[in-house]
Enzyme design. Structure first.
Site, PDB file in Angstrom:
ATOM      1  N   ASP A  16       0.784  -1.065   0.337  1.00  0.00           N
ATOM      2  CA  ASP A  16      -0.011   0.061   0.222  1.00  0.00           C
ATOM      3  C   ASP A  16       0.908   1.399   0.019  1.00  0.00           C
ATOM      4  O   ASP A  16       1.783   1.039   0.384  1.00  0.00           O
ATOM      5  CB  ASP A  16      -0.760  -0.183   1.000  1.00  0.00           C
ATOM      6  CG  ASP A  16      -2.017   0.776   1.355  1.00  0.00           C
ATOM      7  OD1 ASP A  16      -2.653   2.129  -0.103  1.00  0.00           O
ATOM      8  OD2 ASP A  16      -2.540   0.740   2.123  1.00  0.00           O
ATOM      9  N   GLY A  17       0.305   2.616  -0.390  1.00  0.00           N
ATOM     10  CA  GLY A  17       0.672   3.714  -0.402  1.00  0.00           C
ATOM     11  C   GLY A  17       1.252   3.934  -1.970  1.00  0.00           C
ATOM     12  O   GLY A  17       2.412   5.468  -1.966  1.00  0.00           O
ATOM     13  N   ASN A  64     -10.204  -2.992  -6.202  1.00  0.00           N
ATOM     14  CA  ASN A  64      -9.077  -2.493  -7.147  1.00  0.00           C
ATOM     15  C   ASN A  64     -10.330  -1.999  -8.596  1.00  0.00           C
ATOM     16  O   ASN A  64      -9.935  -0.889  -8.914  1.00  0.00           O
ATOM     17  CB  ASN A  64      -8.054  -2.564  -7.673  1.00  0.00           C
ATOM     18  CG  ASN A  64      -7.280  -2.185  -6.640  1.00  0.00           C
ATOM     19  OD1 ASN A  64      -6.305  -2.780  -5.820  1.00  0.00           O
ATOM     20  ND2 ASN A  64      -7.690  -1.713  -5.318  1.00  0.00           N
ATOM     21  N   ARG A 190      -5.064  -2.697   8.203  1.00  0.00           N
ATOM     22  CA  ARG A 190      -6.951  -3.153   7.858  1.00  0.00           C
ATOM     23  C   ARG A 190      -6.052  -4.758   6.989  1.00  0.00           C
ATOM     24  O   ARG A 190      -4.869  -4.162   6.429  1.00  0.00           O
ATOM     25  CB  ARG A 190      -7.599  -2.288   7.046  1.00  0.00           C
ATOM     26  CG  ARG A 190      -7.932  -1.258   7.878  1.00  0.00           C
ATOM     27  CD  ARG A 190      -9.226  -0.431   6.332  1.00  0.00           C
ATOM     28  NE  ARG A 190      -8.412  -0.008   5.502  1.00  0.00           N
ATOM     29  CZ  ARG A 190      -8.040   1.394   5.339  1.00  0.00           C
ATOM     30  NH1 ARG A 190      -7.951   1.874   6.506  1.00  0.00           N
ATOM     31  NH2 ARG A 190      -7.364   1.414   4.084  1.00  0.00           N
TER      32      ARG A 190
HETATM   33  C1  FPP Z   1      -2.210   0.637  -3.437  1.00  0.00           C
HETATM   34  O1  FPP Z   1      -1.261   1.832  -3.702  1.00  0.00           O
HETATM   35  C2  FPP Z   1      -1.215  -0.569  -4.655  1.00  0.00           C
HETATM   36  C3  FPP Z   1      -2.048  -1.363  -5.280  1.00  0.00           C
HETATM   37  C4  FPP Z   1      -3.718  -1.153  -5.359  1.00  0.00           C
HETATM   38  C5  FPP Z   1      -1.654  -2.102  -6.519  1.00  0.00           C
HETATM   39  C6  FPP Z   1      -0.224  -2.724  -6.449  1.00  0.00           C
HETATM   40  C7  FPP Z   1       0.863  -3.204  -7.504  1.00  0.00           C
HETATM   41  C8  FPP Z   1       1.557  -2.784  -7.391  1.00  0.00           C
HETATM   42  C9  FPP Z   1       2.886  -2.497  -6.088  1.00  0.00           C
HETATM   43  C10 FPP Z   1       2.004  -2.480  -8.422  1.00  0.00           C
HETATM   44  C11 FPP Z   1       2.123  -3.481  -9.590  1.00  0.00           C
HETATM   45  C12 FPP Z   1       2.225  -4.577  -9.296  1.00  0.00           C
HETATM   46  C13 FPP Z   1       2.530  -5.443 -10.645  1.00  0.00           C
HETATM   47  C14 FPP Z   1       3.192  -7.035 -10.073  1.00  0.00           C
HETATM   48  C15 FPP Z   1       2.596  -5.528 -12.063  1.00  0.00           C
HETATM   49  P1  FPP Z   1      -2.572   2.507  -3.649  1.00  0.00           P
HETATM   50  O2  FPP Z   1      -3.109   3.081  -4.862  1.00  0.00           O
HETATM   51  O3  FPP Z   1      -3.374   2.465  -2.542  1.00  0.00           O
HETATM   52  O4  FPP Z   1      -1.854   3.995  -2.710  1.00  0.00           O
HETATM   53  P2  FPP Z   1      -2.310   5.322  -1.731  1.00  0.00           P
HETATM   54  O5  FPP Z   1      -3.516   4.514  -0.847  1.00  0.00           O
HETATM   55  O6  FPP Z   1      -1.251   5.561  -0.993  1.00  0.00           O
HETATM   56  O7  FPP Z   1      -2.870   5.981  -2.430  1.00  0.00           O
END
Ligand code: FPP
Length: 236
Positions: A16-17, A64, A190
């Site tokens: 996350d993040g 998502n 969470r």
């Molecule tokens: C959460 O950060 C992350 C995700 C929803 C996606 C995770 C994806 C990756 C690490 C990159 C893609 C991976 C592969 C294997 C291709 P967020 O967007 O919720 O961050 P925020 O809470 O700061 O908005």
């Protein structure tokens, strides 16, 4: 290797993040996901070198899909690219790659690449990297309950045959030991519909570090800390 060392088999991570990492730098959220994808590679290599047997990463949840269309597209394009390059590199490090989640939601070419990678890496002897994509734990449990109900209805088993092992066998993770450690980055505390059944006895670690900044060093600290914790599984 000591017995304690052998007791760590599986690490699960909620990455996350990414968005906040980008925002802090005045960059589009896509830049955070891109950097986050690089972190995936570094952490997978580090966990493999540390002797971890399974690493399960939450890359895209069923929830998502409700993000803005362009962000979903960014994540899917990144995955497409990742399947062709970065994951192939992990194959060279002897890592097995598997995917869990609702494949029917994904584009056909992505599913084909996923299947190909699973086949090509199936005989690797290193760590198994499991990417949870279009994954939701409640959905996984509902599917398992449906399978069990169908078996009872058909008369293959009776109601009293339904136990923890049988339900576990109906999940995507049926041949994978339960996670010993759950890590969530970015300060949120969470579980977010992730491996709800499998995390029953996991040790939980929350770090304020945003996923793109998460390092092999911090992973090592969490592993060292895990060995200091005493796990009692409900016993005294
Ligand atoms: C959460 O950060 C992350 C995700 C929803 C996606 C995770 C994806 C990756 C690490 C990159 C893609 C991976 C592969 C294997 C291709 P967020 O967007 O919720 O961050 P925020 O809470 O700061 O908005």
């Amino acid at each position: 290797m000591s017995t304690k060392q052998e007791s760590l088999q599986h690490i699960a991570v909620i990455m996350d993040g990414n968005g906040r990492w980008a925002q802090k730098r005045g960059l589009p959220r896509a830049a955070g996901h891109k950097k986050g994808a690089e972190t995936v590679k570094e952490i997978a290599k580090a966990a493999n070198e540390r002797g971890v047997r399974f690493l399960t990463l939450y890359a895209f949840s069923t929830e998502n899909w409700q993000r803005p269309k362009d962000e979903v597209k960014t994540l899917m394009d990144l995955l497409r690219q990742y399947l062709k390059s970065d994951l192939v590199e992990l194959h060279k490090h002897g890592i097995r790659i598997r995917f869990i989640g609702e494949r029917y939601m994904l584009d056909k070419d992505i599913v084909e690449s996923m299947e190909q990678l699973e086949q090509n890496t199936a005989d690797n002897k290193g760590m198994t990297l499991i990417l949870a994509i279009s994954y939701g734990s409640r959905q996984e449990i509902v599917a398992a309950v449906r399978k069990v109900a169908a078996m009872v209805k058909k008369g293959d088993i009776s109601e009293s045959d339904v136990d923890i092992d049988l339900v576990s066998d109906m999940l995507y993770t049926k041949d994978v030991p339960d996670p010993d450690i759950l890590i969530r980055t970015s300060g949120e505390q969470r579980i977010s519909n992730y491996l709800l059944w499998q995390l029953a006895y996991a040790e939980l670690f929350f770090t304020k570090t945003l996923w793109p900044d998460f390092t092999p060093n911090e992973l090592g600290e969490i592993i060292d800390n895990f060995y200091l914790r005493e796990r009692r599984y409900g016993k005294v």
